[in-house]
Enzyme design. Sequence first.
Site, short mmCIF file in Angstrom:
data_model
loop_
_atom_site.label_atom_id
_atom_site.label_comp_id
_atom_site.label_asym_id
_atom_site.label_seq_id
_atom_site.Cartn_x
_atom_site.Cartn_y
_atom_site.Cartn_z
N CYS A 1 7.49 0.06 3.49
CA CYS A 1 8.11 -0.64 4.62
C CYS A 1 7.94 0.12 5.94
O CYS A 1 8.06 1.34 5.97
CB CYS A 1 9.59 -0.83 4.38
SG CYS A 1 9.94 -1.75 2.89
N ARG B 1 0.56 1.26 6.36
CA ARG B 1 1.47 1.76 5.32
C ARG B 1 1.50 0.85 4.09
O ARG B 1 1.94 1.27 3.03
CB ARG B 1 2.89 1.89 5.88
CG ARG B 1 2.99 2.91 7.00
CD ARG B 1 4.32 2.78 7.72
NE ARG B 1 5.43 3.16 6.87
CZ ARG B 1 5.91 4.39 6.76
NH1 ARG B 1 5.36 5.36 7.43
NH2 ARG B 1 6.93 4.65 5.98
N TRP C 1 7.46 -3.96 2.01
CA TRP C 1 6.69 -3.77 0.77
C TRP C 1 7.69 -4.01 -0.36
O TRP C 1 8.63 -3.24 -0.54
CB TRP C 1 6.14 -2.35 0.73
CG TRP C 1 5.16 -2.08 -0.38
CD1 TRP C 1 3.81 -2.25 -0.34
CD2 TRP C 1 5.47 -1.58 -1.69
NE1 TRP C 1 3.26 -1.89 -1.54
CE2 TRP C 1 4.25 -1.49 -2.39
CE3 TRP C 1 6.64 -1.22 -2.35
CZ2 TRP C 1 4.16 -1.04 -3.70
CZ3 TRP C 1 6.58 -0.78 -3.65
CH2 TRP C 1 5.33 -0.68 -4.31
N ASN D 1 14.15 0.51 4.97
CA ASN D 1 13.07 1.06 4.15
C ASN D 1 13.74 1.98 3.15
O ASN D 1 14.46 2.89 3.53
CB ASN D 1 12.09 1.83 5.05
CG ASN D 1 11.07 2.62 4.25
OD1 ASN D 1 10.84 2.35 3.08
ND2 ASN D 1 10.44 3.60 4.88
N GLY D 2 13.51 1.73 1.85
CA GLY D 2 14.13 2.56 0.82
C GLY D 2 14.70 1.68 -0.27
O GLY D 2 14.38 0.49 -0.35
N GLU E 1 -11.01 11.68 -8.67
CA GLU E 1 -10.84 11.19 -7.30
C GLU E 1 -11.83 10.06 -7.00
O GLU E 1 -11.48 9.06 -6.37
CB GLU E 1 -10.98 12.36 -6.31
CG GLU E 1 -10.87 12.03 -4.85
CD GLU E 1 -9.57 11.33 -4.43
OE1 GLU E 1 -8.62 11.28 -5.21
OE2 GLU E 1 -9.55 10.79 -3.31
N LYS F 1 -10.70 6.26 -6.00
CA LYS F 1 -11.14 5.59 -4.77
C LYS F 1 -11.65 4.20 -5.07
O LYS F 1 -11.32 3.24 -4.40
CB LYS F 1 -12.26 6.37 -4.05
CG LYS F 1 -11.89 7.59 -3.28
CD LYS F 1 -11.03 7.37 -2.08
CE LYS F 1 -9.57 7.33 -2.43
NZ LYS F 1 -8.78 8.48 -2.47
N GLU G 1 -8.76 1.79 -6.24
CA GLU G 1 -7.82 1.50 -5.15
C GLU G 1 -8.32 0.40 -4.22
O GLU G 1 -7.58 -0.49 -3.86
CB GLU G 1 -7.62 2.76 -4.28
CG GLU G 1 -6.62 3.74 -4.79
CD GLU G 1 -6.50 4.94 -3.85
OE1 GLU G 1 -5.37 5.34 -3.58
OE2 GLU G 1 -7.54 5.49 -3.40
N HIS H 1 -14.56 11.45 -27.12
CA HIS H 1 -13.26 11.17 -27.74
C HIS H 1 -12.71 9.83 -27.29
O HIS H 1 -11.49 9.65 -27.24
CB HIS H 1 -12.28 12.31 -27.42
CG HIS H 1 -12.78 13.63 -27.91
ND1 HIS H 1 -12.75 13.98 -29.25
CD2 HIS H 1 -13.36 14.66 -27.25
CE1 HIS H 1 -13.28 15.19 -29.39
NE2 HIS H 1 -13.66 15.62 -28.19
N LYS I 1 0.53 3.40 1.86
CA LYS I 1 0.03 4.70 2.30
C LYS I 1 1.07 5.79 2.07
O LYS I 1 0.74 6.92 1.74
CB LYS I 1 -0.32 4.61 3.79
CG LYS I 1 -0.88 5.88 4.38
CD LYS I 1 -2.31 6.06 3.98
CE LYS I 1 -2.89 7.37 4.45
NZ LYS I 1 -4.01 7.76 3.57
C1 G6P Z 1 -0.14 6.78 -2.17
C2 G6P Z 1 -1.39 6.73 -1.30
C3 G6P Z 1 -2.39 7.76 -1.81
C4 G6P Z 1 -1.77 9.14 -1.84
C5 G6P Z 1 -0.46 9.15 -2.64
C6 G6P Z 1 0.29 10.44 -2.44
O1 G6P Z 1 -0.43 6.34 -3.45
O2 G6P Z 1 -1.95 5.44 -1.33
O3 G6P Z 1 -3.52 7.77 -0.97
O4 G6P Z 1 -2.66 10.04 -2.40
O5 G6P Z 1 0.40 8.09 -2.20
O6 G6P Z 1 0.70 10.50 -1.10
P1 G6P Z 1 0.93 11.80 -0.27
O7 G6P Z 1 1.23 11.29 1.12
O8 G6P Z 1 2.11 12.49 -0.89
O9 G6P Z 1 -0.29 12.62 -0.32
#
Ligand code: G6P
Length: 612
Positions: free
Chosen positions: A2, A27, A73, A99-100, A485, A489, A492, A508, A607
Site C-alpha cells: 500500500c 510498490r 495491495w 498500510n499494514g 536469482e 527474476k 517474478e 535428485h 516492492k
Molecule cells: C519483495 C521484492 C523483492 C525483494 C524482497 C525483499 O519481494 O519484490 O524484490 O527482494 O521483497 O525486499 P527488501 O526490500 O527487504 O530487500
Amino acid sequence: MCGIVAYIGPREAYPILIKGLHRLEYRGYDSAGICLLNDDIRVFKCKGKVSDLEAFVEGKNISGNIGMAHTRWATHGEPNTINAHPHFSQNRTIALIHNGIIENYAVLRSELKNRGYQFTSDTDTEVLVHLIEDIMISEQVAVEEAVRVALNQVIGAYAIVILAKEFPDKIIAARKGSPMVIGIGKGEFFVASDATPLIEYTNNVVYLNDEEIAIIERGKELKIKTIKNQSHSPYIQKLSMSLNEIEKGGFEHFMLKEIYEQPRSIFDSMRGRLHIDQGIVTLGGIRDYEQKILNAKRIIIVACGTSWHAGLVGEYLIEDLARIPVEVEYSSEFRYRNPILNEDDVVIAISQSGETADTLAAIDLAKTKGATVLGICNVVGSSIARATHAGVYTHAGPEIGVASTKAFTAQVAVLTLLGLLLAQKKGTLPNSEFHKLLLELDSIPAKVEQILLLNEKIRDIATIYKDVKNSLYLGRGYNFPVALEGALKLKEISYVHAEGYPAAEMKHGPIALIDEHMPVVFIATRRGIYEKVISNIEEVKARKGKIIAIVTEGDESVKNLADHCIEIPDTEEMLIPLLATIPLQLLSYHIAVMRNCNVDQPRNLAKSVTVE
Ligand code: G6P
C-alpha cells in the site's frame, strides 16, 4: 505494498496526490482512492490502476487544498472498489487510509458491531475508522485524541492518515511497523510512504517512528506525540535524492534503466570504501563494530527475496575470505523458530527497501536476545536502517522496478567489501591475494559495462524462449545463488515457472523434468567447479534439454555443448556473481517484454513488503 500520500497547503491537493500515487505505483497495488476536503469530505475510489481513478473522477468535484490518497495491495478482502481506501466512518465524517494489518480486527469488529456499527468492506482497516469515531463520540474528544486512544487498542502494523470533516485544516498521521515520512515545505506539508512523492517539493523530511502520531495543521508547526501521549520534537533531515533518479530517463522501463545503471551503482557502493592506493577497505558505518564482528562466533544473515540471495553470496564470501562461520536465514522463518542466539553473535539484516516486515521482526528478535544487529540497506533513513545498531548503505540509488537488479549487485559488492575488510583485519588472506582482489573488484564496473553490450544477443535468445512454460537455472559454488536469482527474476516478471538449483542436485529431482522443451540455464564460468558443471551440461544434453550457458570469455568446452553461450569477462571466482547476474537480468527482462507483461509492476508483487 500500500502507498500513502497526503497534502495540506495553499495549492490544489488533487494534482499533487495523483502524481504522488503514480510515484508510489512501483510498490505494487490493485486499487486506488483519494479523499479531498474543503466544506465537504469527498472520497473517490476504484479497482485497478491510478489511471483508472483519474478517469473515474473526471467531471467530479476534486477541489480542495487538503487531501490524501492511497494505493491498496489487498490483504483482507479481495481487490475491489468497496475494499479500496479511503474508508469512511459510519457518520461519514472521518476518512482513513492505512498500510499494514490490524491483527485484532476481528475482535474489534465484533465489539463495534454490537455497538451498532455497520461494515461495508471486508477490510481490517474499516475497524479502525469506526473505532476512532466511536471514541470521539463516546469520550467527547477531538480527532487526534481519539486516534491516540484507538491506537492503544490496536495490535498489528499501521501507517495511517486521517481526515475529519470537523477539522478541515488538519491531517493526523501515525505509524507502527509501516513506513511514513513527512515532507516540510513553505507553508505546506506532505505525507507519504516513502520520499519519492515529496522530493520535487521539498528536501526537508521527518521520518515518523513507531507509535508516533503527527498532528499536521495548516499554518502551524508540525507536532509529534507518542500513543502514550509524550510530545517529541520533530527531527528534520535533509534528503539527498534527486528527481531524475526516480524517473525513467528515456528507458522504456525502470527495470531496464536500473540494469543499465549497474556500472555506476556498483561503483557508488564501493566509492570511498575501496582504497586501491592505500591497499585498504573501510566501511565507516560499522567501524565501531569491527572488533565485535571479528570476535563473532557466528554471523547470521537475515533477509527475504533477492536480498536473501545476496546473503547467500555473502555467506560464501565471508567464510572464504575471513573464515567466520556464516548462516543465512529467511527472516520469516528465523523470527518464528526460536533460534539460538547469544551476545557473541552478529546478525546482518539485508534489505533494499529497509521496510520488509519480516526482516524488521527478525531484527527485533535478535536484539532482544542480545545479539549485535547490523544492516545493509539501500533506502537511507528506512526503518531497518534505523532499527539496527549500525550498518552500511548500498548507495545504489532509488530502485523503482519491483524486480530487484541494481540493489542486488550493490548488496553483493558491499558484502565483498565486508569480507575483504574482515579478512585484512584477521589476517586470513595473503597480502598478494588481498591486493589482487581489490584490483579486480575495482575493475568490475567496467566489466559490467562490457556485458551490457551483449543486450542485443540476449534479446535474440529471449525471442527463441519467450513461450516456454518452465525453465531450470543451475550453478555451483558462487554461481548457485546466481542461479536462484536468475530463476527468481524470470518468474517474478514473466510468470514463467523457473527453478534455481545447485547443479549437482539436478540428479535428485529436476532431471526428471528435462526433455526437448525444457530450457536449462547453466552458469558455467571457468573458475570454480567447472568440470563438474560440464558433466551436468552433458547430462542435460543427453536428455535433449536446451542449454543456455553463461560462460567465461574464450570458453570452448561449453560452446561445443550449449545451444547458446553468453560470454562474460573473466574475474576472480568470488566476484563472478557481480557479472553473471547481469545477463540473467536482461534475459528475464526481454522475455517479460515479449510476453507483454508489466515488467515494472508484476501482478501480485510488491516492492516493499510491509506486512508479514
Ligand atoms: C519483495 C521484492 C523483492 C525483494 C524482497 C525483499 O519481494 O519484490 O524484490 O527482494 O521483497 O525486499 P527488501 O526490500 O527487504 O530487500
